[in-house]
Scaffold this active site. Structure first.
Site, PDB file in Angstrom:
ATOM      1  N   TYR A 156      -3.037  -3.371  18.708  1.00  0.00           N
ATOM      2  CA  TYR A 156      -2.043  -3.630  17.670  1.00  0.00           C
ATOM      3  C   TYR A 156      -1.346  -4.981  17.924  1.00  0.00           C
ATOM      4  CZ  TYR A 156       0.476  -1.724  13.694  1.00  0.00           C
ATOM      5  OH  TYR A 156       0.973  -1.487  12.445  1.00  0.00           O
ATOM      6  N   LYS A 163       6.590  -5.563  14.238  1.00  0.00           N
ATOM      7  CA  LYS A 163       7.259  -4.304  13.856  1.00  0.00           C
ATOM      8  C   LYS A 163       8.561  -4.127  14.644  1.00  0.00           C
ATOM      9  CE  LYS A 163       4.369  -2.675  10.757  1.00  0.00           C
ATOM     10  NZ  LYS A 163       4.684  -2.916   9.327  1.00  0.00           N
TER      11      LYS A 163
HETATM   12  P1  NAP Z   1      -2.247  -1.716   2.279  1.00  0.00           P
HETATM   13  O1  NAP Z   1      -2.547  -0.702   1.252  1.00  0.00           O
HETATM   14  O2  NAP Z   1      -3.334  -2.674   2.651  1.00  0.00           O
HETATM   15  O3  NAP Z   1      -0.932  -2.510   1.852  1.00  0.00           O
HETATM   16  C1  NAP Z   1      -0.541  -3.704   2.488  1.00  0.00           C
HETATM   17  C2  NAP Z   1      -0.039  -4.616   1.404  1.00  0.00           C
HETATM   18  O4  NAP Z   1       0.581  -5.787   1.966  1.00  0.00           O
HETATM   19  C3  NAP Z   1      -1.164  -5.121   0.485  1.00  0.00           C
HETATM   20  O5  NAP Z   1      -0.812  -4.884  -0.841  1.00  0.00           O
HETATM   21  C4  NAP Z   1      -1.196  -6.610   0.830  1.00  0.00           C
HETATM   22  O6  NAP Z   1      -1.714  -7.413  -0.181  1.00  0.00           O
HETATM   23  C5  NAP Z   1       0.288  -6.829   1.062  1.00  0.00           C
HETATM   24  N1  NAP Z   1       0.550  -8.166   1.599  1.00  0.00           N
HETATM   25  C6  NAP Z   1       0.002  -8.763   2.690  1.00  0.00           C
HETATM   26  N2  NAP Z   1       0.461 -10.030   2.803  1.00  0.00           N
HETATM   27  C7  NAP Z   1       1.317 -10.231   1.756  1.00  0.00           C
HETATM   28  C8  NAP Z   1       2.085 -11.327   1.305  1.00  0.00           C
HETATM   29  N3  NAP Z   1       2.087 -12.516   1.960  1.00  0.00           N
HETATM   30  N4  NAP Z   1       2.840 -11.186   0.183  1.00  0.00           N
HETATM   31  C9  NAP Z   1       2.849 -10.018  -0.510  1.00  0.00           C
HETATM   32  N5  NAP Z   1       2.148  -8.928  -0.130  1.00  0.00           N
HETATM   33  C10 NAP Z   1       1.377  -9.043   0.987  1.00  0.00           C
HETATM   34  O7  NAP Z   1      -1.823  -1.038   3.680  1.00  0.00           O
HETATM   35  P2  NAP Z   1      -0.692   0.022   4.086  1.00  0.00           P
HETATM   36  O8  NAP Z   1      -1.224   0.667   5.316  1.00  0.00           O
HETATM   37  O9  NAP Z   1      -0.264   0.831   2.934  1.00  0.00           O
HETATM   38  O10 NAP Z   1       0.489  -0.947   4.553  1.00  0.00           O
HETATM   39  C11 NAP Z   1       1.815  -0.839   4.061  1.00  0.00           C
HETATM   40  C12 NAP Z   1       2.803  -0.923   5.213  1.00  0.00           C
HETATM   41  O11 NAP Z   1       2.693   0.262   5.985  1.00  0.00           O
HETATM   42  C13 NAP Z   1       2.584  -2.090   6.180  1.00  0.00           C
HETATM   43  O12 NAP Z   1       3.838  -2.602   6.581  1.00  0.00           O
HETATM   44  C14 NAP Z   1       1.907  -1.413   7.362  1.00  0.00           C
HETATM   45  O13 NAP Z   1       2.082  -2.116   8.568  1.00  0.00           O
HETATM   46  C15 NAP Z   1       2.651  -0.100   7.350  1.00  0.00           C
HETATM   47  N6  NAP Z   1       2.061   0.991   8.124  1.00  0.00           N
HETATM   48  C16 NAP Z   1       0.780   1.369   7.891  1.00  0.00           C
HETATM   49  C17 NAP Z   1       0.225   2.406   8.639  1.00  0.00           C
HETATM   50  C18 NAP Z   1      -1.208   2.830   8.441  1.00  0.00           C
HETATM   51  O14 NAP Z   1      -1.785   3.457   9.341  1.00  0.00           O
HETATM   52  N7  NAP Z   1      -1.807   2.550   7.318  1.00  0.00           N
HETATM   53  C19 NAP Z   1       0.991   3.061   9.624  1.00  0.00           C
HETATM   54  C20 NAP Z   1       2.309   2.648   9.834  1.00  0.00           C
HETATM   55  C21 NAP Z   1       2.836   1.617   9.072  1.00  0.00           C
HETATM   56  P3  NAP Z   1      -3.251  -7.944   0.044  1.00  0.00           P
HETATM   57  O15 NAP Z   1      -4.135  -6.755  -0.092  1.00  0.00           O
HETATM   58  O16 NAP Z   1      -3.414  -8.967  -1.005  1.00  0.00           O
HETATM   59  O17 NAP Z   1      -3.306  -8.544   1.424  1.00  0.00           O
END
Ligand code: NAP
Length: 265
Positions: A156, A163
């Site tokens: 990570y 984070k």
């Molecule tokens: P996701 O569906 O891929 O969503 C991530 C989003 O961030 C995408 O829409 C991406 O757009 C957007 N993004 C990235 N760079 C950006 C920028 N410069 N400006 C605007 N938007 C931007 O993944 P997710 O897992 O749901 O992630 C959402 C949050 O949850 C993140 O903070 C992640 O770290 C957190 N999280 C995820 C998990 C997990 O296991 N999935 C666990 C804990 C926390 P693009 O697709 O265009 O890059």
């Protein structure tokens, strides 16, 4: 006892890439309870999927790359004009260059550190400052974090450091905005198979291990993040909570020793 009616409320949801996105998991119960939502997306590429997902909603879809201050200003100017005020903001986005997940943390470059911090942590501050102006009667801001911000999770790396900054920013923002009745919180979610998760090296192994070792002996569902997200956002359920990072991880964070399968302590 709790009949959650959010009609008359307005919210901005940032970070829906597709139906698996945690942003989408949080948006759904909000929309079902009557919240009028706007969605922001990073670039043109994401628009078709977002249009399809939100087809049944009266929702504005607004482009905004969070590293661009002018784009952020334009986003909030549009929200001010078309929505007038905001009650909720869901900040569910993060990014770190792929190499940072693949190489040892000690090798992280200055530029990759900057990019990860900018997108994944500073953006919350940039968003909260602008959103607060549209919350004259109070509101609630929610972001998404992960346990790697407080403990080492292999691979990570830089995103864990980002984070940590994000969770600390939640506390400072909550302190600044508390007197205005604006709450700021984070949900620390267990692993969920999303696009962002796929960029983490060996995510599949992390996912399996989290499910095997959690207190509940399973992984979480995106809908569970959605439920707790809604609880934190809406005044009726979450009014006393701010500056917090709450875990939605089936108890994984609180385990002090992982016991091998079949081993009886
Ligand atoms: P996701 O569906 O891929 O969503 C991530 C989003 O961030 C995408 O829409 C991406 O757009 C957007 N993004 C990235 N760079 C950006 C920028 N410069 N400006 C605007 N938007 C931007 O993944 P997710 O897992 O749901 O992630 C959402 C949050 O949850 C993140 O903070 C992640 O770290 C957190 N999280 C995820 C998990 C997990 O296991 N999935 C666990 C804990 C926390 P693009 O697709 O265009 O890059």
């Amino acid at each position: 006892m709790y009949n959650i009616d959010l009609s008359g409320k307005t919210g901005l949801v940032m970070g829906v890439a597709n139906a698996r996105s945690l942003a989408w998991a949080i948006a759904q119960p909000l929309a079902q309870a009557g919240t009028r939502l706007a969605y922001s997306y990073q670039g043109e590429r994401l628009l078709p999927a977002l249009e399809e997902l939100t087809a049944g909603q009266d929702a504005a879809l607004l482009e905004c790359d969070v590293t661009d201050d002018d784009a952020l200003d334009a986003l909030f100017a549009t929200l001010a004009r078309d929505y007038g005020k905001l009650d909720f903001v869901v900040h569910a986005l993060a990014f770190a260059p792929r190499v940072t997940f693949e190489r040892p943390f000690i090798e992280v470059s200055r530029e990759d550190w900057r990019v990860a911090m900018d997108v994944s942590a500073y953006s919350l501050v940039a968003v909260a400052r602008r959103a607060a102006v549209l919350m004259p009667d109070g509101g609630s801001i929610l972001t998404l974090s992960y346990l790697a911000g407080e403990r080492v999770v292999p691979n990570y790396n830089m995103m864990g450091v980002a984070k940590a900054a994000l969770e600390s920013s939640v506390r400072y923002l909550a302190y600044n905005l508390g007197p205005s009745n604006i709450r700021v919180n984070a949900l620390s979610a267990g692993p969920v198979r999303t696009v962002a998760a796929r960029s983490i090296a060996k995510f599949g192994d992390m996912f399996t291990e989290a499910g095997r070792s959690s207190m509940m002996k399973r992984n979480i569902e995106g809908s569970e993040v959605g439920g707790m997200g809604m609880a934190l956002l809406c005044e009726q359920l979450g009014s006393g909570v701010t500056g917090a990072t709450l875990y939605v991880d089936a108890g994984f964070h609180a385990i002090g020793m992982f016991v091998p399968e079949g081993y009886d302590l």
